[in-house]
Design a protein around this motif. Structure first.
Motif, PDB file in Angstrom:
ATOM      1  N   ASP A  90      66.674  31.130  45.113  1.00  0.00           N
ATOM      2  CA  ASP A  90      66.417  32.567  45.200  1.00  0.00           C
ATOM      3  C   ASP A  90      67.028  33.126  46.470  1.00  0.00           C
ATOM      4  N   LYS A 112      67.635  26.128  39.936  1.00  0.00           N
ATOM      5  CA  LYS A 112      67.343  27.307  39.120  1.00  0.00           C
ATOM      6  C   LYS A 112      68.078  28.518  39.678  1.00  0.00           C
ATOM      7  N   THR A 154      53.404  33.423  36.921  1.00  0.00           N
ATOM      8  CA  THR A 154      52.437  32.781  37.827  1.00  0.00           C
ATOM      9  C   THR A 154      51.988  33.724  38.949  1.00  0.00           C
ATOM     10  N   ARG A 177      60.586  28.931  47.725  1.00  0.00           N
ATOM     11  CA  ARG A 177      60.424  29.170  49.158  1.00  0.00           C
ATOM     12  C   ARG A 177      59.942  27.975  49.977  1.00  0.00           C
TER      13      ARG A 177
END
Ligand code: C5P
Length: 243
Positions: A12, A35, A126, A217
């Motif tokens: 991310d 991802k 989530t 993270r």
């Protein structure tokens, strides 16, 4: 499954340099699955996927498709052409949307003589809690909603679902072995929850029945991403799902 096959690192980040820098740091630490989500894919398109593959990684394309069946099916075929290992869509898009996506992925893979990507459905994000479902007018408990969506995905023939580790056990019980459970919302002990609501540690998730854990993270924002990834791989190496 080997620990390195279970860990998927969420890239991310904004740009390809940062993403590929992380991949090059993490592959030698034993990470092989990455991802690519909305931020990275929107910023740099499909070129980053090729870079990840060249550095030795496989890609989970996390675009959480949710649209009319024709649009999702065509996008799923396009993702198949990109050679991704796994991709996802929102189960809330309905059976017809999921079925058409599945057919389209398999046909496209057959045409290109490649392995079709694993197609998994997102149950409830989530980051959402019970109150968020109430705000949406849903009168079910969060667990029931997740479970009903997982069963729907299974009935259509998807390879598995994405859910919080807290629901993994009940999904495994209801959907059986062989139905993949992918769990984000992973927080090693002593890390912050950030915006995640339904978290568990890496070992708790695997013991609850998760096949794959998605970690962002706690690895990518760590001062030592390779060290953080290695600690997670070590933590999950002795774990077996509790039957
Ligand atoms: O940084 P963190 O470990 O919270 O990242 C979790 C990743 O998993 C994010 O990329 C997020 O988009 C993704 N995700 C999630 N919940 C879902 C599906 C995907 O958090 N239900």
């Amino acid at each position: 499954m080997k620990p390195s096959e279970r860990l998927i690192v969420a890239l991310d980040v904004q740009g390809p340099e940062e993403a590929l820098g992380l991949v090059k740091t993490l592959v030698p630490a034993g990470v092989s699955r990455f991802k690519v989500g909305l931020e990275l894919f929107t910023s740099c398109g499909s070129s980053v996927l090729e870079g990840i593959r060249r550095a030795g990684g496989e890609v989970f394309l996390d675009l959480k498709l949710h649209d009319i069946p024709n649009t999702v099916a065509r996008a799923a075929a396009a993702a198949t052409r990109l050679g991704v290992w796994m991709m996802n869509l929102h189960i809330q898009g309905g059976s017809s949307m999921m079925r058409q996506a599945l057919i389209s992925v398999r046909e496209e893979a057959k045409k290109r003589r490649i392995q079709p990507p694993l197609l998994v459905g997102v149950t409830v994000l989530t980051s959402m809690a019970e109150k968020d479902l109430m705000d949406l007018g849903l009168r079910k408990t969060l667990k029931d909603q997740v479970l009903d969506l997982a069963k729907l995905a299974k009935s259509v023939g998807l390879d598995g679902i994405v859910a919080s580790p807290r629901e993994a056990k009940v999904i495994r019980w209801a959907c059986g072995e062989g139905f993949l459970i992918v769990t984000p919302g992973i927080r090693p002990k002593e890390s912050t929850e950030d915006d995640q609501q339904r978290t568990a540690t890496p070992s708790e998730a695997i013991q609850a029945g998760a096949d794959y854990i998605v970690v962002g993270r706690p690895i990518i924002s760590n001062a030592d991403p390779a060290g953080a990834a290695k600690a997670i791989l070590t933590e999950i190496s002795p774990c077996d799902p509790v039957k």
